[in-house]
Each structure stands twice: as C-alpha cells, then as structure tokens.
Scaffold this active site. Structure first.
Site, PDB file in Angstrom:
ATOM      1  N   TRP A 101     -14.271 -55.159  22.035  1.00  0.00           N
ATOM      2  CA  TRP A 101     -15.735 -55.248  22.049  1.00  0.00           C
ATOM      3  C   TRP A 101     -16.262 -56.333  22.960  1.00  0.00           C
ATOM      4  O   TRP A 101     -17.227 -56.115  23.707  1.00  0.00           O
ATOM      5  CB  TRP A 101     -16.284 -55.388  20.627  1.00  0.00           C
ATOM      6  CG  TRP A 101     -16.152 -54.095  19.889  1.00  0.00           C
ATOM      7  CD1 TRP A 101     -15.360 -53.852  18.798  1.00  0.00           C
ATOM      8  CD2 TRP A 101     -16.780 -52.845  20.207  1.00  0.00           C
ATOM      9  NE1 TRP A 101     -15.473 -52.534  18.422  1.00  0.00           N
ATOM     10  CE2 TRP A 101     -16.335 -51.892  19.262  1.00  0.00           C
ATOM     11  CE3 TRP A 101     -17.683 -52.437  21.197  1.00  0.00           C
ATOM     12  CZ2 TRP A 101     -16.753 -50.549  19.278  1.00  0.00           C
ATOM     13  CZ3 TRP A 101     -18.103 -51.105  21.216  1.00  0.00           C
ATOM     14  CH2 TRP A 101     -17.639 -50.190  20.262  1.00  0.00           C
ATOM     15  N   ASP A 173     -21.737 -61.252  18.891  1.00  0.00           N
ATOM     16  CA  ASP A 173     -21.757 -59.875  18.390  1.00  0.00           C
ATOM     17  C   ASP A 173     -21.084 -59.879  17.014  1.00  0.00           C
ATOM     18  O   ASP A 173     -19.878 -59.813  16.906  1.00  0.00           O
ATOM     19  CB  ASP A 173     -21.007 -58.956  19.368  1.00  0.00           C
ATOM     20  CG  ASP A 173     -20.884 -57.524  18.842  1.00  0.00           C
ATOM     21  OD1 ASP A 173     -21.358 -57.253  17.721  1.00  0.00           O
ATOM     22  OD2 ASP A 173     -20.306 -56.694  19.573  1.00  0.00           O
ATOM     23  N   LYS A 197     -21.431 -51.299   9.858  1.00  0.00           N
ATOM     24  CA  LYS A 197     -20.208 -51.857   9.275  1.00  0.00           C
ATOM     25  C   LYS A 197     -20.513 -52.533   7.936  1.00  0.00           C
ATOM     26  O   LYS A 197     -19.947 -52.172   6.925  1.00  0.00           O
ATOM     27  CB  LYS A 197     -19.546 -52.860  10.217  1.00  0.00           C
ATOM     28  CG  LYS A 197     -18.658 -52.277  11.318  1.00  0.00           C
ATOM     29  CD  LYS A 197     -19.393 -51.540  12.394  1.00  0.00           C
ATOM     30  CE  LYS A 197     -18.531 -50.914  13.444  1.00  0.00           C
ATOM     31  NZ  LYS A 197     -18.759 -51.461  14.787  1.00  0.00           N
TER      32      LYS A 197
HETATM   33  C1  LIG Z   1     -18.851 -51.144  16.174  1.00  0.00           C
HETATM   34  C2  LIG Z   1     -19.035 -52.309  17.075  1.00  0.00           C
HETATM   35  C3  LIG Z   1     -19.816 -52.224  18.232  1.00  0.00           C
HETATM   36  C4  LIG Z   1     -20.483 -50.949  18.672  1.00  0.00           C
HETATM   37  O1  LIG Z   1     -21.551 -50.691  17.857  1.00  0.00           O
HETATM   38  P1  LIG Z   1     -22.540 -49.472  18.157  1.00  0.00           P
HETATM   39  O2  LIG Z   1     -23.564 -49.700  17.081  1.00  0.00           O
HETATM   40  O3  LIG Z   1     -21.752 -48.221  18.015  1.00  0.00           O
HETATM   41  O4  LIG Z   1     -23.094 -49.651  19.510  1.00  0.00           O
HETATM   42  C5  LIG Z   1     -19.969 -53.343  19.009  1.00  0.00           C
HETATM   43  N1  LIG Z   1     -19.386 -54.497  18.668  1.00  0.00           N
HETATM   44  C6  LIG Z   1     -18.618 -54.619  17.573  1.00  0.00           C
HETATM   45  C7  LIG Z   1     -17.989 -55.925  17.250  1.00  0.00           C
HETATM   46  C8  LIG Z   1     -18.424 -53.520  16.739  1.00  0.00           C
HETATM   47  O5  LIG Z   1     -17.662 -53.638  15.644  1.00  0.00           O
END
Ligand SMILES: *Cc1c(COP(=O)(O)O)cnc(C)c1O
Length: 361
Positions: A101, A173, A197
């Site tokens: 990511w 993030d 999540k």
């Molecule tokens: C799942 C995830 C993403 C992507 O998220 P989307 O909502 O599908 O764009 C980005 N960063 C992390 C750390 C993730 O776990």
C-alpha cells in the site's frame, strides 16, 4: 451462528451493528423512511452526522485544531488527493515504502509530483518483511509531507512506533489499523482510512486533517477532492454515501460500547498473541515478518507444504472460518483480526490449524 470472517476487506462487521441496521432499516428515527431514503441535508441526517463526528472525535481524542472529513473513492483516491491539497509551492513529498500500500501511494504520487522515497524496506527479491529503524528514514526537510502506512494490510507488517517527521507534516494511511488502538492524532498532519476494514462498509473514507494544512488545492483539482471545499460544506459538496456513513456511525457506537480504542488495543493484542503463539509453536505454520514488525491486525502465514494452501482454505471454510486466503501479491494465508473479529474466532482458528496440521486436512 454466522461463520467467523477473517476477510481483509471489505471485512466482517459486528453482528450487533448488522442487527441494529436491520431493525432500523424501514423507519429511521421515526422519519417514516429508511436512512438511505432521507435528504442528506435534511434535519434527521444532519443531526446524525453531527453525532457521528462527535463520537469519532471522542473515540480518537481528535484535537480541535483538526477537521474530520469524509470522502468517497476509498483510500486509493486519497493517494492523489493528498498531493493536490498539500503540495502548495513545494516539489513534492517523501515516502516510506514498507509494503504494497505505501508503494502504491508512492507510485500514484510520483505521476503528479516529486515523490521521493525516504526509505524502502523492499528486499532485492521484491518482498517486504519489516519496518525500518527510525534512523533509516531520511526525510527531506523541504518535503511538503512524509507519507507512511502504519499497517501494511497485504504483507502483515505494522509500525510499532510513529515516525518522527520533525516539522514535515506526517501523513498516514491508517485504513487497516484505525481504532485498533489509541493514536496520538497531534503527531499527524493528515490521517486517512477507507472504512471497509475497521470502520464500516466500503464507500466512505475518513480524513482527519490539521486545519492549518487546509489550503486551496492545486488549480484544477475537482472541488469534491478539496479538503477546504469539503471542510466548508460538512463533507457534502455532493451527495455523500449516506448509508455507509450511517453504518460507520453504528460501528463507532459499538466500539464505544466495547470500551473504546483502549479496549480494542487490549483485545487486538490478545488475538494477535494467540495466533502468533500458535504459529511459532508449530513446525507446520510460519510467519516471515520480523518480530518487531508483525501486524496485530493482518497475520500472514504460510504452510510447510505450500501446495496445500488451497486445501487449507477450503477445509477452513467448511469449518466456518472464512476468507483466509492470502493476497495474490504474496500468496499463502492471511487472517485479518479487525475489531469485529472476536477472541473466540481466533481460538477456533487455532484449534482448526492444530487439527489440520495433525491430520493434514
Ligand atoms: C485496503 C487498503 C487500501 C485501499 O483502500 P480502497 O478503499 O480500496 O481504496 C489502501 N491502503 C491500505 C492500508 C489498505 O488496507
């Protein structure tokens, strides 16, 4: 009983939240309509979003000098959104690359600005298995931000510390570990997380921004991607995903009832300890992540017989243990232990693993 869901995302939601949504589905708060049939600017929904913001601020101890915003487009759209909003007169930002990511975030940014890699823990074979030592993060003091991913969902790697970016705004993030433990929001310039999540269903993204970083974005930036624009319009520059927002609110209420971020941290640690202990005690299961970098929320593991991964996943599903297949980028297995996953689920998984090892499925 519903099966245990170890999905990495969209992830399982607390059953109590789903029951509550079902009970309220046809008539939200006496309005005579479902929450998804109400005007987002009407009094009932506006009242709801005020409550949700207040609850989030309390749960995460968000200081007043931070704005709480909601966007669409997932965490992925924030990779470019943050560039347009934070770059100002700078050339770009710095990136700590520790897994899939943070690597994606850096790649998206590098098409838009100078996205310097301040540190990468990628191995020569392309894999990732650790976070860097704090001293290995080489920050350019002129960078407009330092971006990192506190928890790499795919690789199962988590920072046990918050990097010190000095005067450079730290951008995180937090998609997969938000609200799994208390966070000192004042350490960050921007903190964002897709909801699917730990916060709710897909379709809504939380962005917490220090107010002094809310400036006019790069000219040409769509208004709905402007921190300033959304901050000035209650995150409602266009029709927001009202049902997802509502469900996020229910999840926050549930977290509050469970004891908040502290309680989530205690549970999270116990679940992770249970699973890693089982992996470490066995010669059949392995985890390849450095000990100090193991994720509490996404536990990646492999079998001594990699060709039996498919059989493991199928047998687990039959035993009521869903979504244990690893991400296609790394293979193997992964159990995501988000807030909605109970200790019982982890205990049942460990019992299943012991039995699978004994009988080879
Ligand atoms: C799942 C995830 C993403 C992507 O998220 P989307 O909502 O599908 O764009 C980005 N960063 C992390 C750390 C993730 O776990």
């Amino acid at each position: 009983m519903r099966p245990h869901n170890f999905s990495a995302g969209p992830a399982g939601l607390p059953e109590a939240v789903l029951e509550r949504a079902r009970a309220e589905l046809l008539d939200f708060r006496g309005s005579g309509a479902s929450v998804m049939e109400l005007s987002h600017r009407g009094p009932v929904f506006m009242q709801l979003v005020e409550e949700i913001e207040a609850r989030l601020r309390a749960l995460m101890a968000v200081p007043d000098e931070y704005a709480v915003l909601f966007f669409q487009g997932g965490a992925t759209l924030q990779f470019s959104t943050l560039v347009w909003n934070l770059i100002g007169d700078a050339d770009g930002g710095d990136y700590v690359v520790t897994g899939l990511w943070s690597d994606k975030a850096q790649r998206v940014a590098s098409a838009l600005c100078e996205a310097r890699v301040a540190c990468s823990t990628q191995r020569p074979d392309g894999g990732f298995d650790r976070v860097p030592a704090p001293a290995d993060i080489d920050i350019d003091p002129d960078a407009a931000w330092l971006h990192y991913c506190p928890n790499e969902t795919v690789h199962g790697i988590e920072f046990p510390y918050v990097p010190d970016a000095g005067a450079v705004p730290l951008v995180a993030d937090y998609s997969s570990s938000i609200l799994s433990q208390p966070v000192d929001v004042s350490r960050f310039g921007v903190l964002y997380a897709g909801a699917q999540k730990n916060l709710g269903p897909a379709g809504i993204t939380l962005v917490i921004v220090r107010r002094d970083l809310i400036r006019p974005p790069t000219p040409g930036t769509p208004a709905i991607l402007s921190y300033a624009g959304q901050a000035g319009r209650d995150s409602m520059l266009n029709t927001p995903p009202t049902f997802a927002w509502y469900l996020l609110g229910l999840v926050l209420e549930w977290v509050e009832e469970q004891g908040g971020a502290e309680a989530m941290a205690t549970r999270s640690q116990r679940k992770a300890d249970t699973l890693y202990s089982a992996i470490d005690a066995s010669n059949y299961y392995t985890n390849a992540v450095a000990l100090d970098s193991r994720s509490r929320v996404n536990v990646t593991f492999d079998l001594a017989e990699p060709e039996r991964v498919g059989a493991f996943v199928a047998a687990a599903e039959s035993a009521g243990l869903l979504a244990l297949k690893g991400h296609s980028a790394v293979g193997g297995l992964r159990a995501s232990l988000y807030n909605a996953v109970s200790q019982q689920a982890v205990d049942d998984l460990v019992a299943f693993m012991t039995e699978f090892e004994r009988t080879r499925g």
